[in-house]
Write an enzyme that holds these catalytic residues in place. Structure first.
Site, short mmCIF file in Angstrom:
data_model
loop_
_atom_site.label_atom_id
_atom_site.label_comp_id
_atom_site.label_asym_id
_atom_site.label_seq_id
_atom_site.Cartn_x
_atom_site.Cartn_y
_atom_site.Cartn_z
N ARG A 194 -28.99 -0.40 -18.21
CA ARG A 194 -29.69 -1.13 -19.26
C ARG A 194 -30.87 -0.32 -19.79
NH1 ARG A 194 -34.07 -4.03 -20.30
NH2 ARG A 194 -33.88 -5.81 -21.71
N GLU A 231 -23.08 -19.72 -16.37
CA GLU A 231 -22.48 -18.57 -15.68
C GLU A 231 -23.38 -18.14 -14.52
OE1 GLU A 231 -22.13 -15.54 -18.63
OE2 GLU A 231 -20.81 -16.72 -19.92
N ASP A 274 0.66 4.15 -2.76
CA ASP A 274 0.36 5.52 -2.33
C ASP A 274 1.39 6.51 -2.84
OD1 ASP A 274 -1.92 4.71 -1.03
OD2 ASP A 274 -0.98 4.60 0.95
N LYS A 316 -33.76 -19.49 -12.88
CA LYS A 316 -34.05 -18.76 -11.64
C LYS A 316 -34.23 -19.75 -10.50
CE LYS A 316 -34.63 -14.32 -12.80
NZ LYS A 316 -34.06 -13.21 -12.08
N CYS A 321 -57.62 14.57 -10.89
CA CYS A 321 -56.99 13.73 -9.86
C CYS A 321 -55.50 13.64 -10.18
CB CYS A 321 -57.63 12.35 -9.85
SG CYS A 321 -57.02 11.25 -8.57
N GLU A 334 -22.30 -6.67 -14.82
CA GLU A 334 -23.15 -6.37 -13.68
C GLU A 334 -22.35 -5.64 -12.62
OE1 GLU A 334 -27.28 -7.30 -12.38
OE2 GLU A 334 -26.18 -7.48 -14.27
N LEU A 340 -33.67 -12.13 -20.85
CA LEU A 340 -33.55 -13.57 -20.99
C LEU A 340 -34.85 -14.25 -20.59
CD1 LEU A 340 -29.99 -14.24 -19.47
CD2 LEU A 340 -30.64 -14.28 -21.89
N LYS A 354 -25.98 -20.78 -21.66
CA LYS A 354 -25.82 -20.27 -23.03
C LYS A 354 -25.28 -21.38 -23.93
CE LYS A 354 -24.53 -15.61 -21.45
NZ LYS A 354 -23.44 -14.60 -21.44
N ASP A 358 -26.81 -10.52 -9.03
CA ASP A 358 -27.98 -9.71 -8.69
C ASP A 358 -27.50 -8.31 -8.33
OD1 ASP A 358 -30.53 -8.97 -8.19
OD2 ASP A 358 -30.76 -10.08 -6.32
N LYS A 404 -25.60 -15.75 -12.33
CA LYS A 404 -26.46 -14.60 -12.65
C LYS A 404 -26.39 -13.63 -11.46
CE LYS A 404 -30.98 -13.29 -14.42
NZ LYS A 404 -31.15 -12.15 -13.51
N CYS A 426 -57.96 12.83 -4.47
CA CYS A 426 -58.74 14.04 -4.78
C CYS A 426 -60.06 14.12 -4.02
CB CYS A 426 -59.00 14.12 -6.28
SG CYS A 426 -60.12 12.84 -6.91
N ASP A 476 0.83 -1.21 0.00
CA ASP A 476 0.00 0.00 0.00
C ASP A 476 0.86 1.25 0.00
OD1 ASP A 476 -2.20 -1.60 0.02
OD2 ASP A 476 -2.68 -1.29 2.15
N CYS A 507 -61.84 8.90 -3.12
CA CYS A 507 -60.49 8.83 -3.66
C CYS A 507 -59.48 9.35 -2.64
CB CYS A 507 -60.39 9.65 -4.95
SG CYS A 507 -58.71 9.70 -5.64
N TYR A 556 -19.57 -10.27 -18.91
CA TYR A 556 -19.92 -11.57 -19.49
C TYR A 556 -20.28 -11.52 -20.97
CZ TYR A 556 -24.37 -9.43 -18.16
OH TYR A 556 -25.40 -8.54 -17.99
N CYS A 573 -61.69 5.90 -9.39
CA CYS A 573 -61.95 7.33 -9.23
C CYS A 573 -62.33 7.88 -10.60
CB CYS A 573 -60.72 8.05 -8.69
SG CYS A 573 -60.88 9.86 -8.72
N GLU A 592 3.86 1.66 -1.34
CA GLU A 592 4.42 1.89 -2.68
C GLU A 592 3.36 2.46 -3.62
OE1 GLU A 592 7.55 -1.34 -3.89
OE2 GLU A 592 6.04 -2.30 -2.63
#
Length: 672
Positions: A144, A121, A36, A315, A431, A179, A81, A291, A125, A123, A412, A32, A409, A227, A425, A34
């Site tokens: 995206r 691969e 810096d 999923k 509204c 991602e 996908l 894929k 999140d 996925k 309104c 660190d 409502c 990816y 409504c 060096e």
């Protein structure tokens, strides 16, 4: 000066090399102290010369506060996908791809496609990133967005040290997709000293990358894995391995777990393994992506209207938990529908903190035994949804506070109307939530396509300039807009130009933009194609409308009522006076009546591998068929794909003609 710039270039290259080893390859090569020393020297030279190189590592700390996000149009579309949630879905995807593969090889024996091999691969999140490099320099980064246009977030992305600011590939332009994430260990360390701890890594990453202050992004020490290369200038890849090698050669961080297989059975085993490993990883994943590796095969398989046919997202199973139902709020939508939204005691579920859950209406509340559930324990589930759903009450006792539907409502104060299972409504023009949602819908891409216009813009114009309906947009003046907060001259001019350009959208787009109840894009196109003008449509009777394709009595009554509303008529008249002139598209050539689909009512069911359902519907309609959603005695033909269900059974019971051979279907479509 030249010597200083030369030294700066050398220092930047050296520091970026050390950053690549540390942040991308996890192979630190200097201490660190060096690092810096080199960094401090570069900062000193930049201060003395007043010059900052485009790829300088000093730019990763975040710069000035930004005024807003500029839209960025991607060079190539970022596809969604298709999803598989179990082995049956995975097998169905593979079967569809294999069928196309076999058909191609049968028709092209001299140049067949190679046998399938698969890449699996993780996925991640986080937040999807699309980076643009030109001549080896990072020149843009964006979210995206809708797949075609995203938000430019280059200053934020530059703070991610694992992302190269320069790459060896300098022959043209490329777009690289990946991602942006926050590692769980980084989140934990951040929260130990944070004044406001972050609840989960996904929202922390997305919030940082969409924060107008890049310093906030820098503080969260984000990471990124890449990816895919979505667009290239003059470079091609043989397969997924070739593409990944290119990414690594150009200093991009790729997934630490990418495996290759020759059989779908081995793929299924790997997916099971990843799911078991899920909770031991230092980052959030919500599944894995499968894929087909060969690029020529991908080109042959192609795309549906929404997804590539050569990839699928597996999923993981939905996660369920219990929490306390704290309250139910009632929200007003664009059409005036009043929808309940549940507020729950915050609980961690599938990597996110859940505070809100969906409910549909009072019937849904009764069915789930939630009428007396305020303050009691409930089951909730998150299954690939941004907002989880409530499954029901944990106990059968009616021991909680009562959920009561509103009479007036909540926005309104207008007395509400019951229409079927829902309440509405009726105060469409007075509204606020309805007006704002209508304005945003009117300006959306499939409607009048007013670029730079958003729901936030609609709310600001409503609050500060009294814009209440679409006609008010065409009365906006530059002098009024430029005075607004967050509206400079450029933004004001761009918005006015976009509004002006919208005046000549197609009649179908204009009708869709109006937001006629119970109509969508397909119905408004039918109306535009038949009436060929706004005035004939406005004068149409319900009986005339029901003769048209897929327009029943309810839809016809909605259209007639809409054009009898004095407020709507005034709004339309004002737009026409302002120069809005919907364009009537040219009619297609008359359809030959000797094809087997002309004048027939057709129902589609099951999964078709050769083309998407939307594509097939358009082909059938072009041949003069009427495509409907349900089987009845009036149905002439049912086209059945894989996994066809009750519609096929009913067609068999009624003796309706069934087409279940896709090759036969193609022959009939071609008129053979």
């Amino acid at each position: 000066m030249a010597d200083a710039v030369h030294e700066m270039k050398a220092l930047a290259e050296q520091i970026n090399h050390y950053n690549h080893l540390y942040y991308t390859l996890d192979q630190p090569s200097v201490s660190d102290a060096e690092w810096d020393k080199l960094y401090d020297r570069l900062v000193e030279l930049e201060r003395e010369t007043g010059i900052i190189l485009p790829h300088s590592p000093t730019q990763r700390v975040g710069g000035e506060l930004l005024k807003g996000f500029e839209p960025h149009r991607h060079q190539a579309r970022l596809w969604s996908l298709d999803k598989a949630q179990n082995n049956e879905d995975l097998t169905a995807w593979h079967t569809r791809a294999l069928k196309l593969f076999n058909e191609y090889n049968t028709q092209n024996p001299e140049d067949p496609l190679p046998p399938f091999t698969f890449a699996v691969e993780l996925k991640f999140d986080g937040l999807t990133l699309n980076l643009t490099y030109s001549g080896g320099e990072l020149v843009q980064a964006s979210t995206r967005g809708n797949g075609t246009v995203g938000e430019g977030i280059l200053p934020q992305v530059k703070t991610i040290r694992s992302i190269p600011l320069q790459i060896p590939f300098t022959d043209g332009t490329i777009e690289v997709q990946g991602e942006g994430i926050m590692n769980l260990s980084v989140l934990e360390a951040y929260n130990q000293t944070a004044a406001e701890p972050l609840k989960n890594a996904r929202n922390a990453a997305a919030g940082a990358l969409r924060n107008l202050n890049p310093k906030v992004t820098a503080e969260r020490r984000l990471n990124a894995y890449f990816y895919n290369i979505g667009y290239t200038d003059g470079i091609a890849f043989a397969d997924q391995r070739d593409m990944l090698a290119f990414l690594q050669e150009n200093r991009f961080k790729v997934s630490p777990r990418i495996t290759f297989f020759d059989s779908i059975e081995a793929v299924a085993e790997e997916l099971h393994t990843i799911e078991e490993l899920r909770n031991s990883l230092d980052y959030l994943i919500d599944g894995a992506v499968v894929k087909i590796t060969d690029m020529r095969t991908r080109e042959v398989l192609g795309y549906t209207e929404k997804f590539p046919r050569w990839a699928v997202a597996f999923k993981f199973e939905a996660e369920e938990t219990t929490t306390i139902l704290e309250a139910v709020n009632w929200n007003v939508g664009r059409t005036g529908k009043i929808t309940p939204a549940a507020v729950v005691e915050p609980v961690e579920l599938a990597g996110v903190t859940v505070r809100n859950c969906t409910l549909n209406n009072m019937d849904d509340i009764e069915r789930k035994n939630l009428r007396h559930a305020i303050g009691t324990l409930i089951y909730i589930r998150r299954s690939n949804d941004v907002i989880p759903e409530i499954l029901g009450k944990v106990t059968e006792e009616q021991d909680g506070g009562e959920i009561v539907a509103p009479t007036y409502c909540p926005s309104c104060g207008t007395m509400l109307e019951q229409r079927g299972a829902h309440i509405f409504c009726p105060n469409k023009l007075g509204c606020k939530p309805q007006s704002i949602a209508w304005l945003a819908h009117f300006a959306s891409r499939d409607a009048m396509d007013i670029e730079t216009f958003s729901e936030k813009t609609a709310e600001q114009l409503y609050d500060e300039l009294g814009v209440r309906n679409p006609a008010d947009l065409y009365d906006l003046q530059f002098e009024d807009l430029v005075k607004l907060d967050r509206f400079g001259e450029k933004k004001a001019r761009n918005l006015l130009d976009a509004i002006e350009n919208s005046k000549t959208r197609s009649l179908a787009s204009f009708l869709y933009a109006l937001g006629i109840p119970n109509t969508g894009i397909t119905t408004t196109k039918v109306l535009a194609d038949h009436f060929r003008g706004l005035e004939p449509l406005m004068a149409a009777t319900a009986d005339e409308l029901t003769t048209l394709h897929d327009i029943g009595g309810i839809v016809a009554d909605s259209i007639v009522s809409f054009f009898q509303d004095a407020n709507m008529l005034e709004c339309i008249e004002r737009m026409l006076r302002s120069g809005v002139a919907p364009v009537v598209e040219e009619r297609e050539e008359p359809v030959a009546d000797d094809n087997p689909f002309f004048g027939k009512t057709v129902v589609l069911t099951g999964t078709l591998s050769l083309m998407g359902r939307d594509e097939l519907s358009k082909k059938l309609e072009a041949l003069g068929a009427k495509v409907t959603g349900s089987v009845s005695k009036k149905t002439h033909i049912v086209i059945a794909g894989e996994s066809a269900g009750s519609k096929l059974t009913k067609a068999q019971e009624l003796g309706i003609q069934i087409i279940d051979d896709e090759q036969e279907l193609l022959r009939l479509l071609d008129g053979n």
